[in-house]
Design a protein around this motif. Structure first.
Motif, PDB file in Angstrom:
ATOM      1  N   LEU A   1       0.838  -1.200   0.000  1.00 56.11           N
ATOM      2  CA  LEU A   1       0.000   0.000   0.000  1.00 56.11           C
ATOM      3  C   LEU A   1       0.873   1.251   0.000  1.00 56.11           C
ATOM      4  O   LEU A   1       0.589   2.238  -0.690  1.00 56.11           O
ATOM      5  CB  LEU A   1      -0.927   0.004   1.207  1.00 56.11           C
ATOM      6  N   GLU A   2       1.949   1.202   0.773  1.00 51.91           N
ATOM      7  CA  GLU A   2       2.842   2.353   0.843  1.00 51.91           C
ATOM      8  C   GLU A   2       3.609   2.565  -0.467  1.00 51.91           C
ATOM      9  O   GLU A   2       4.062   3.678  -0.758  1.00 51.91           O
ATOM     10  CB  GLU A   2       3.813   2.171   2.012  1.00 51.91           C
TER      11      GLU A   2
ATOM     12  N   GLY B   1       2.169   2.293  -3.325  1.00 51.95           N
ATOM     13  CA  GLY B   1       1.256   2.870  -4.312  1.00 51.95           C
ATOM     14  C   GLY B   1       0.030   2.075  -4.666  1.00 51.95           C
ATOM     15  O   GLY B   1      -0.812   2.550  -5.437  1.00 51.95           O
ATOM     16  N   CYS B   2      -0.110   0.841  -4.165  1.00 55.17           N
ATOM     17  CA  CYS B   2      -1.338   0.091  -4.430  1.00 55.17           C
ATOM     18  C   CYS B   2      -2.519   0.834  -3.801  1.00 55.17           C
ATOM     19  O   CYS B   2      -2.451   1.257  -2.650  1.00 55.17           O
ATOM     20  CB  CYS B   2      -1.243  -1.323  -3.871  1.00 55.17           C
ATOM     21  N   GLU B   3      -3.596   0.984  -4.568  1.00 51.62           N
ATOM     22  CA  GLU B   3      -4.707   1.840  -4.139  1.00 51.62           C
ATOM     23  C   GLU B   3      -5.609   1.194  -3.094  1.00 51.62           C
ATOM     24  O   GLU B   3      -6.172   1.880  -2.239  1.00 51.62           O
ATOM     25  CB  GLU B   3      -5.586   2.194  -5.345  1.00 51.62           C
ATOM     26  N   ALA B   4      -5.809  -0.105  -3.219  1.00 46.74           N
ATOM     27  CA  ALA B   4      -6.826  -0.746  -2.389  1.00 46.74           C
ATOM     28  C   ALA B   4      -6.535  -2.238  -2.274  1.00 46.74           C
ATOM     29  O   ALA B   4      -5.702  -2.787  -3.008  1.00 46.74           O
ATOM     30  CB  ALA B   4      -8.215  -0.537  -2.997  1.00 46.74           C
ATOM     31  N   ILE B   5      -7.228  -2.875  -1.330  1.00 45.51           N
ATOM     32  CA  ILE B   5      -7.207  -4.334  -1.198  1.00 45.51           C
ATOM     33  C   ILE B   5      -8.593  -4.812  -1.612  1.00 45.51           C
ATOM     34  O   ILE B   5      -9.577  -4.601  -0.897  1.00 45.51           O
ATOM     35  CB  ILE B   5      -6.903  -4.773   0.244  1.00 45.51           C
ATOM     36  N   VAL B   6      -8.679  -5.430  -2.780  1.00 45.18           N
ATOM     37  CA  VAL B   6      -9.969  -5.841  -3.326  1.00 45.18           C
ATOM     38  C   VAL B   6     -10.404  -7.160  -2.702  1.00 45.18           C
ATOM     39  O   VAL B   6      -9.623  -8.110  -2.613  1.00 45.18           O
ATOM     40  CB  VAL B   6      -9.891  -5.996  -4.858  1.00 45.18           C
ATOM     41  N   GLN B   7     -11.661  -7.205  -2.269  1.00 48.68           N
ATOM     42  CA  GLN B   7     -12.237  -8.426  -1.700  1.00 48.68           C
ATOM     43  C   GLN B   7     -13.346  -8.913  -2.619  1.00 48.68           C
ATOM     44  O   GLN B   7     -14.271  -8.159  -2.933  1.00 48.68           O
ATOM     45  CB  GLN B   7     -12.842  -8.148  -0.317  1.00 48.68           C
TER      46      GLN B   7
END
Length: 414
Positions: free
Chosen positions: A241-242, A244-250
């Motif tokens: 996440l740090e 640059g990944c925007e989100a954790i998709v579930q």
């Protein structure tokens, strides 16, 4: 609701939290009107208001006082669907009280060896994808010899996973929680997700160190084990996440609901509280991603008539009721009306195994409501609901993103 905890009791964090939740309840009973088990059994103790009283008595009772088995019985029968929270005009956080009550009764009145063995077996079987896949294959091979309570939980061969696109080409990157049982029970779900998001200019980055979200452990009263799994996932996701990944998709709403609660379950952990808040804020159900996207970019051929079953973890826990239906309608699908769409299907994690009789009644009631509009397919957003409803062996049941992916593929072929 009045409580009678002494000052010494209130020094304990779980009693202090229970006292806070209990005092928000005004005894109105509106919750019973939408409680699936109360509607089936008609017993006050099998509705939220009655269970709240049982937990109040349990928590106020001194440690040296005997705990009646009826308290455990009625708490075990709760689906944790949180329909009562959606209904409650006072905002009672029932699920937090239930977690406290269940942990307390486990501490003070341990289960029989047989029941402990069942719960340990479920935890060990379901949280490791490779182990679950191997056991599922074994069960499919020897299905005629499997106990009746488990036989209908063993599905036919699922739709194979299609090819996942290379997501590295996109500037927008997100993580995905692969899940524990979903890779074996519905391997195409996450692959379909990757293909649809690829068309929206989003790539899915791997997080190989992430594992089970912890919900199975936590809701089988191994709460410390659930918290430890949460910490491991935070350690796996936070660096990405740090970067640059925007989100954790579930893609399983049950997992999504639990990851969004990491901030709550680790609120008292000085090393992880802030990290947990960051991860919970980044957790997004798949529908949240599509709902905020330009769906015109998905030129699809929507030719199926669907009934959508909204999982409790989506509508009551994540407060996303109507979101998937809205996306499907924007894409051109025809949705049939579903009466009593707020009621649980009876899956509820491992509930269909620990409470098979009630679970089957709820499933059959739900299937009748879903099939009333004569859909071609029933769509849902959680692997537990998908497998449980499909066990009725009636109308096909699939994850909604697979149906979108198929329609996208059909459009591209024309």
């Amino acid at each position: 609701m009045q409580t009678h905890f002494n000052e010494q009791d209130l020094q304990k964090p779980h009693i202090r939290e229970a006292d806070r939740v209990l005092r928000t309840c005004v005894h109105c009973g509106f919750c019973n009107a939408t409680c699936p088990t109360y509607l089936l059994l008609g017993d006050e103790r099998d509705g939220p208001r009655g269970r709240i009283y049982l937990m109040k008595q349990l928590l106020e009772k001194p440690d040296d006082k005997e705990i009646g088995e009826e308290t455990r019985l009625h708490l075990d029968r709760c689906l944790t669907c949180r329909n009562c929270e959606t209904t409650c005009p006072s905002g009672v956080e029932y699920h937090k009280l239930l977690d406290i009550g269940r942990a307390e009764i486990e501490r003070r009145a341990p289960r029989s060896l047989k029941e402990r063995g069942l719960r340990l077996g479920l935890r060990m079987t379901m949280v490791e994808p490779a182990r679950f896949k191997a056991l599922l294959a074994l069960g499919q091979t020897f299905r005629p010899m499997v106990p009746v309570t488990l036989k209908d939980k063993i599905p036919a061969q699922p739709t194979p996973a299609g090819v996942r696109p290379d997501g590295k080409k996109h500037s927008r990157q997100m993580l995905i929680l692969e899940g524990c049982v979903q890779p074996a029970l519905s391997p195409n779900t996450n692959a379909a997700t990757a293909r649809v998001l690829d068309q929206l200019g989003i790539g899915l980055a791997p997080a190989p160190e992430a594992g089970c979200c912890g919900a199975i452990d936590f809701h089988l009263n191994a709460q410390d084990a659930g918290r430890e799994r949460a910490r491991r996932n935070i350690d796996a996701w936070l660096p990405l996440l740090e970067q640059g990944c925007e989100a954790i998709v579930q893609t399983a709403s049950g997992c999504g609901a639990f990851v969004k609660e990491y901030a709550d379950i680790l609120a008292d952990d000085p090393d992880y509280a802030a990290k947990a808040r960051r991860v919970s804020a980044a957790a997004k159900d798949l529908v949240e991603i599509l709902d905020s996207s330009n769906l015109d970019d998905l030129a699809i051929s929507a030719d199926k008539r669907l009934a959508f079953h909204c999982p409790c973890t989506l509508q009551h826990a994540q407060k996303l009721g109507g979101a998937v239906e809205g996306v499907l309608q924007r894409l051109g699908f025809e949705l049939t009306p579903v009466q009593d769409a707020h009621l649980c299907c009876g899956s509820a994690g491992t509930y269909s195994i620990t409470q098979p009789h009630l679970s089957r009644q709820l499933r059959d009631n739900k299937m009748a409501m879903l099939e009333a509009g004569h859909p071609e397919v029933i769509a849902t957003a959680n692997i537990g609901c998908q497998t449980h409803l499909a066990s009725a062996d009636r109308t096909p049941v699939r994850h909604w993103i697979e149906i979108v992916d198929e329609a996208l593929g059909s459009a591209q072929q024309t």
